[in-house]
Design a protein around this motif. Structure first.
Motif, PDB file in Angstrom:
ATOM      1  N   CYS A 150       0.837  -1.203   0.000  1.00  0.00           N
ATOM      2  CA  CYS A 150       0.000   0.000   0.000  1.00  0.00           C
ATOM      3  C   CYS A 150       0.872   1.253   0.000  1.00  0.00           C
ATOM      4  O   CYS A 150       0.714   2.141  -0.846  1.00  0.00           O
ATOM      5  CB  CYS A 150      -0.921  -0.012   1.213  1.00  0.00           C
ATOM      6  SG  CYS A 150      -1.968   1.449   1.355  1.00  0.00           S
ATOM      7  N   GLY A 151       1.782   1.335   0.934  1.00  0.00           N
ATOM      8  CA  GLY A 151       2.626   2.524   1.046  1.00  0.00           C
ATOM      9  C   GLY A 151       3.469   2.772  -0.191  1.00  0.00           C
ATOM     10  O   GLY A 151       3.443   3.865  -0.771  1.00  0.00           O
ATOM     11  N   TYR A 152       4.196   1.749  -0.609  1.00  0.00           N
ATOM     12  CA  TYR A 152       5.061   1.932  -1.770  1.00  0.00           C
ATOM     13  C   TYR A 152       4.265   1.994  -3.073  1.00  0.00           C
ATOM     14  O   TYR A 152       4.650   2.703  -3.997  1.00  0.00           O
ATOM     15  CB  TYR A 152       6.129   0.836  -1.834  1.00  0.00           C
ATOM     16  CG  TYR A 152       7.232   1.077  -0.845  1.00  0.00           C
ATOM     17  CD1 TYR A 152       8.102   2.153  -0.985  1.00  0.00           C
ATOM     18  CD2 TYR A 152       7.391   0.248   0.267  1.00  0.00           C
ATOM     19  CE1 TYR A 152       9.103   2.393  -0.069  1.00  0.00           C
ATOM     20  CE2 TYR A 152       8.392   0.479   1.180  1.00  0.00           C
ATOM     21  CZ  TYR A 152       9.252   1.551   1.013  1.00  0.00           C
ATOM     22  OH  TYR A 152      10.243   1.795   1.928  1.00  0.00           O
ATOM     23  N   GLY A 153       3.159   1.287  -3.151  1.00  0.00           N
ATOM     24  CA  GLY A 153       2.343   1.324  -4.364  1.00  0.00           C
ATOM     25  C   GLY A 153       1.823   2.718  -4.674  1.00  0.00           C
ATOM     26  O   GLY A 153       1.972   3.224  -5.789  1.00  0.00           O
ATOM     27  N   PHE A 154       1.231   3.354  -3.689  1.00  0.00           N
ATOM     28  CA  PHE A 154       0.719   4.713  -3.891  1.00  0.00           C
ATOM     29  C   PHE A 154       1.858   5.693  -4.180  1.00  0.00           C
ATOM     30  O   PHE A 154       1.763   6.536  -5.068  1.00  0.00           O
ATOM     31  CB  PHE A 154      -0.077   5.188  -2.668  1.00  0.00           C
ATOM     32  CG  PHE A 154      -1.505   4.738  -2.659  1.00  0.00           C
ATOM     33  CD1 PHE A 154      -2.483   5.486  -3.293  1.00  0.00           C
ATOM     34  CD2 PHE A 154      -1.889   3.566  -2.012  1.00  0.00           C
ATOM     35  CE1 PHE A 154      -3.810   5.088  -3.298  1.00  0.00           C
ATOM     36  CE2 PHE A 154      -3.209   3.154  -2.012  1.00  0.00           C
ATOM     37  CZ  PHE A 154      -4.173   3.914  -2.652  1.00  0.00           C
ATOM     38  N   ALA A 155       2.946   5.578  -3.411  1.00  0.00           N
ATOM     39  CA  ALA A 155       4.070   6.501  -3.588  1.00  0.00           C
ATOM     40  C   ALA A 155       4.698   6.345  -4.968  1.00  0.00           C
ATOM     41  O   ALA A 155       4.957   7.335  -5.667  1.00  0.00           O
ATOM     42  CB  ALA A 155       5.114   6.265  -2.496  1.00  0.00           C
ATOM     43  N   TRP A 156       4.956   5.115  -5.369  1.00  0.00           N
ATOM     44  CA  TRP A 156       5.613   4.895  -6.659  1.00  0.00           C
ATOM     45  C   TRP A 156       4.709   5.270  -7.826  1.00  0.00           C
ATOM     46  O   TRP A 156       5.189   5.740  -8.851  1.00  0.00           O
ATOM     47  CB  TRP A 156       6.110   3.470  -6.774  1.00  0.00           C
ATOM     48  CG  TRP A 156       7.273   3.188  -5.848  1.00  0.00           C
ATOM     49  CD1 TRP A 156       7.913   4.088  -5.038  1.00  0.00           C
ATOM     50  CD2 TRP A 156       7.910   1.940  -5.647  1.00  0.00           C
ATOM     51  NE1 TRP A 156       8.913   3.456  -4.347  1.00  0.00           N
ATOM     52  CE2 TRP A 156       8.944   2.151  -4.693  1.00  0.00           C
ATOM     53  CE3 TRP A 156       7.718   0.665  -6.165  1.00  0.00           C
ATOM     54  CZ2 TRP A 156       9.774   1.120  -4.267  1.00  0.00           C
ATOM     55  CZ3 TRP A 156       8.550  -0.356  -5.737  1.00  0.00           C
ATOM     56  CH2 TRP A 156       9.570  -0.118  -4.804  1.00  0.00           C
ATOM     57  N   ALA A 157       3.401   5.092  -7.671  1.00  0.00           N
ATOM     58  CA  ALA A 157       2.482   5.554  -8.715  1.00  0.00           C
ATOM     59  C   ALA A 157       2.615   7.067  -8.870  1.00  0.00           C
ATOM     60  O   ALA A 157       2.617   7.590  -9.994  1.00  0.00           O
ATOM     61  CB  ALA A 157       1.036   5.175  -8.369  1.00  0.00           C
ATOM     62  N   GLY A 158       2.734   7.768  -7.766  1.00  0.00           N
ATOM     63  CA  GLY A 158       2.935   9.213  -7.823  1.00  0.00           C
ATOM     64  C   GLY A 158       4.199   9.591  -8.563  1.00  0.00           C
ATOM     65  O   GLY A 158       4.208  10.532  -9.366  1.00  0.00           O
ATOM     66  N   HIS A 159       5.254   8.844  -8.327  1.00  0.00           N
ATOM     67  CA  HIS A 159       6.516   9.143  -9.002  1.00  0.00           C
ATOM     68  C   HIS A 159       6.468   8.801 -10.488  1.00  0.00           C
ATOM     69  O   HIS A 159       6.857   9.601 -11.329  1.00  0.00           O
ATOM     70  CB  HIS A 159       7.679   8.402  -8.342  1.00  0.00           C
ATOM     71  CG  HIS A 159       8.087   9.016  -7.059  1.00  0.00           C
ATOM     72  ND1 HIS A 159       8.809  10.188  -6.991  1.00  0.00           N
ATOM     73  CD2 HIS A 159       7.839   8.647  -5.777  1.00  0.00           C
ATOM     74  CE1 HIS A 159       9.002  10.497  -5.729  1.00  0.00           C
ATOM     75  NE2 HIS A 159       8.414   9.589  -4.973  1.00  0.00           N
ATOM     76  N   PHE A 160       6.006   7.620 -10.797  1.00  0.00           N
ATOM     77  CA  PHE A 160       6.044   7.166 -12.190  1.00  0.00           C
ATOM     78  C   PHE A 160       5.048   7.901 -13.081  1.00  0.00           C
ATOM     79  O   PHE A 160       5.365   8.203 -14.232  1.00  0.00           O
ATOM     80  CB  PHE A 160       5.824   5.659 -12.268  1.00  0.00           C
ATOM     81  CG  PHE A 160       6.918   4.858 -11.618  1.00  0.00           C
ATOM     82  CD1 PHE A 160       8.258   5.128 -11.880  1.00  0.00           C
ATOM     83  CD2 PHE A 160       6.626   3.850 -10.726  1.00  0.00           C
ATOM     84  CE1 PHE A 160       9.279   4.396 -11.280  1.00  0.00           C
ATOM     85  CE2 PHE A 160       7.630   3.107 -10.121  1.00  0.00           C
ATOM     86  CZ  PHE A 160       8.956   3.382 -10.403  1.00  0.00           C
ATOM     87  N   PHE A 161       3.857   8.204 -12.556  1.00  0.00           N
ATOM     88  CA  PHE A 161       2.814   8.794 -13.396  1.00  0.00           C
ATOM     89  C   PHE A 161       2.688  10.311 -13.291  1.00  0.00           C
ATOM     90  O   PHE A 161       2.176  10.944 -14.210  1.00  0.00           O
ATOM     91  CB  PHE A 161       1.462   8.146 -13.093  1.00  0.00           C
ATOM     92  CG  PHE A 161       1.443   6.670 -13.392  1.00  0.00           C
ATOM     93  CD1 PHE A 161       1.608   6.211 -14.685  1.00  0.00           C
ATOM     94  CD2 PHE A 161       1.282   5.744 -12.376  1.00  0.00           C
ATOM     95  CE1 PHE A 161       1.608   4.849 -14.959  1.00  0.00           C
ATOM     96  CE2 PHE A 161       1.278   4.381 -12.640  1.00  0.00           C
ATOM     97  CZ  PHE A 161       1.439   3.932 -13.934  1.00  0.00           C
ATOM     98  N   PHE A 162       3.108  10.891 -12.180  1.00  0.00           N
ATOM     99  CA  PHE A 162       2.920  12.333 -11.997  1.00  0.00           C
ATOM    100  C   PHE A 162       4.230  13.100 -11.888  1.00  0.00           C
ATOM    101  O   PHE A 162       4.396  14.132 -12.529  1.00  0.00           O
ATOM    102  CB  PHE A 162       2.016  12.611 -10.789  1.00  0.00           C
ATOM    103  CG  PHE A 162       0.637  12.058 -10.967  1.00  0.00           C
ATOM    104  CD1 PHE A 162      -0.311  12.751 -11.696  1.00  0.00           C
ATOM    105  CD2 PHE A 162       0.291  10.820 -10.449  1.00  0.00           C
ATOM    106  CE1 PHE A 162      -1.572  12.237 -11.904  1.00  0.00           C
ATOM    107  CE2 PHE A 162      -0.979  10.286 -10.638  1.00  0.00           C
ATOM    108  CZ  PHE A 162      -1.908  10.996 -11.375  1.00  0.00           C
TER     109      PHE A 162
END
Length: 100
Positions: free
Chosen positions: A56-68
């Motif tokens: 959960c923690g890394y999934g949301f964070a990494w989505a922020g990095h990769f997509f935004f």
């Protein structure tokens, strides 16, 4: 690879990697999810929920990095400072020091 002598030196770099508001929001939501899942682990007594908290923690964070942010998460280069940075940024968002 950049080297930082202390977390105090690292944190401004960390914040510069989180300039996108949507990315910060995803980090915040992921951290909230981590807190809920860690609490649920304690209530349920099932340690497998800690794995869910990690995703959960890394999934949301990494989505922020990769997509935004369109950058590589600092976790890959500075795992400990990055982990601490997530929680300091979470606190800074909670107290209004950083815009949500």
């Amino acid at each position: 690879m950049s080297r930082f002598a202390s977390f105090r030196e690292f944190y401004p770099f960390y914040l510069s990697e989180h300039g996108n508001r949507t990315s910060r929001r995803l980090h915040f939501v992921g951290s909230c999810g981590v807190l809920v899942l860690v609490a649920w682990t304690l209530v349920s007594g099932n340690p497998w929920w800690l794995l869910a908290a990690l995703f959960c923690g890394y999934g949301f964070a990494w989505a922020g990095h990769f997509f935004f942010e369109k950058n590589r998460p600092a976790t890959f280069r500075h795992p400990l400072y990055s982990f601490v940075g997530d929680w300091v940024m979470f606190k800074d968002i909670l107290i209004g020091r950083i815009r949500f």
